[in-house]
Design a protein around this motif. Sequence first.
Motif, PDB file in Angstrom:
ATOM      1  N   GLU A   1      69.915  27.047  33.283  1.00 36.09           N
ATOM      2  CA  GLU A   1      70.275  28.166  34.153  1.00 36.09           C
ATOM      3  C   GLU A   1      69.080  28.635  34.970  1.00 36.09           C
ATOM      4  N   VAL A   2      67.888  28.610  34.373  1.00 40.79           N
ATOM      5  CA  VAL A   2      66.675  28.966  35.119  1.00 40.79           C
ATOM      6  C   VAL A   2      66.454  27.979  36.265  1.00 40.79           C
ATOM      7  N   GLU A   3      66.687  26.705  35.985  1.00 41.23           N
ATOM      8  CA  GLU A   3      66.573  25.697  37.044  1.00 41.23           C
ATOM      9  C   GLU A   3      67.545  25.990  38.182  1.00 41.23           C
TER      10      GLU A   3
ATOM     11  N   MET B   1      68.502  28.770  39.119  1.00 46.78           N
ATOM     12  CA  MET B   1      67.985  29.928  39.857  1.00 46.78           C
ATOM     13  C   MET B   1      66.846  29.534  40.798  1.00 46.78           C
ATOM     14  N   GLY B   2      66.455  28.272  40.765  1.00 46.86           N
ATOM     15  CA  GLY B   2      65.328  27.813  41.580  1.00 46.86           C
ATOM     16  C   GLY B   2      64.024  27.755  40.813  1.00 46.86           C
ATOM     17  N   GLY B   3      64.111  27.788  39.482  1.00 43.74           N
ATOM     18  CA  GLY B   3      62.906  27.879  38.662  1.00 43.74           C
ATOM     19  C   GLY B   3      62.445  26.601  38.003  1.00 43.74           C
ATOM     20  N   LYS B   4      62.709  25.449  38.590  1.00 46.27           N
ATOM     21  CA  LYS B   4      62.292  24.187  37.976  1.00 46.27           C
ATOM     22  C   LYS B   4      60.798  24.146  37.672  1.00 46.27           C
ATOM     23  N   ARG B   5      60.003  24.680  38.590  1.00 51.08           N
ATOM     24  CA  ARG B   5      58.560  24.624  38.411  1.00 51.08           C
ATOM     25  C   ARG B   5      57.977  25.920  37.873  1.00 51.08           C
TER      26      ARG B   5
ATOM     27  N   ALA C   1      63.260  35.916  33.087  1.00 52.38           N
ATOM     28  CA  ALA C   1      63.896  36.120  34.395  1.00 52.38           C
ATOM     29  C   ALA C   1      65.410  35.998  34.279  1.00 52.38           C
ATOM     30  N   LEU C   2      65.857  35.134  33.369  1.00 52.43           N
ATOM     31  CA  LEU C   2      67.290  34.953  33.157  1.00 52.43           C
ATOM     32  C   LEU C   2      67.909  36.216  32.564  1.00 52.43           C
ATOM     33  N   LEU C   3      67.195  36.841  31.664  1.00 48.67           N
ATOM     34  CA  LEU C   3      67.695  38.067  31.037  1.00 48.67           C
ATOM     35  C   LEU C   3      67.667  39.256  31.988  1.00 48.67           C
TER      36      LEU C   3
ATOM     37  N   ALA D   1      55.861  23.737  33.315  1.00 50.26           N
ATOM     38  CA  ALA D   1      57.079  23.873  34.116  1.00 50.26           C
ATOM     39  C   ALA D   1      58.352  23.717  33.284  1.00 50.26           C
ATOM     40  N   VAL D   2      59.365  24.456  33.679  1.00 50.42           N
ATOM     41  CA  VAL D   2      60.673  24.402  33.027  1.00 50.42           C
ATOM     42  C   VAL D   2      61.221  22.983  33.019  1.00 50.42           C
TER      43      VAL D   2
END
Length: 289
Positions: A269-271, A273-277, A285-287, A235-236
Amino acid sequence: MAKVAFIGLGVMGYPMAAHLKDKGGHDVTVYNRTAEKARKWAGEHGGGHSPTPREAVVDADFVFMCVGNDDDVRSVVYGEDGIFAGMKSGATLIDNTTASAELARELGEAAYEQGFKFLDAPVSGGQAGAENGVLTVMCGGSQADFDAAKPVIECYAKMVGLMGPAGSGQLTKMMNQICIAGLVQGLSESIAFGQKAGLDIEKVVSVISKGAAGSWQMENRHKTMSAGHYDHGFAVEWMRKDLGICLAEAKRKGARLPVTALVDQFYAEVEAMGGKRWDTSSLLALLNR
């Protein structure tokens, strides 16, 4: 066969403890903060479970722990219900948690003062590596303590190495995470570029993965990255914890980690976006936003 205790049954600890019991044939007693998970593990694997770390480690020759961070480690080691309160003289504490080198040195000193042995032994290989028993384990401690513990650790590992005195395992894990951060960012940029260029990513990877650009990340993550699937893996938020440890240690040592610091910002930034896990490969996904 050794008498073993395992403290912490998260996505890594649960299968690691299972390998100690099922593959190694050791007598394993477990403790987990959520007691139901400990009972479930004991029901599946035939080991014992205890309500406190202190009770779990009674008479154990080797005590393993794999928890979240420095504070979590201290919460299960110290205190009247902690590991040190229940360990027998001469037993070995093996910390598989990814934590700070400072904590490892602290635990090593505290253990030896009380007649225990200690290894810091963070792991690499993720959930799949833990489930398949093929983790890489980076140890810090004395040669004698390492030699005695290595056959037991090998129950869940494909590679076990002694890196130096206490704290060296954690420092090695930091190097590991620094490498991964840069590799995943590079792979993400490469795939994003290839997608924009209209290339068949699978065909490209089948070629370049066999050359100098090849890596574990490329071999094992390019398909899910290309498909935009990230609900798996490491996980991120866990990676950010690890990179925070790296950056703090680098500051203490006077080392410069410009790429690592930048990738940590990208993960933030990924977090957002809702990407903590999400898996760490979600840098793509960020790119592709």
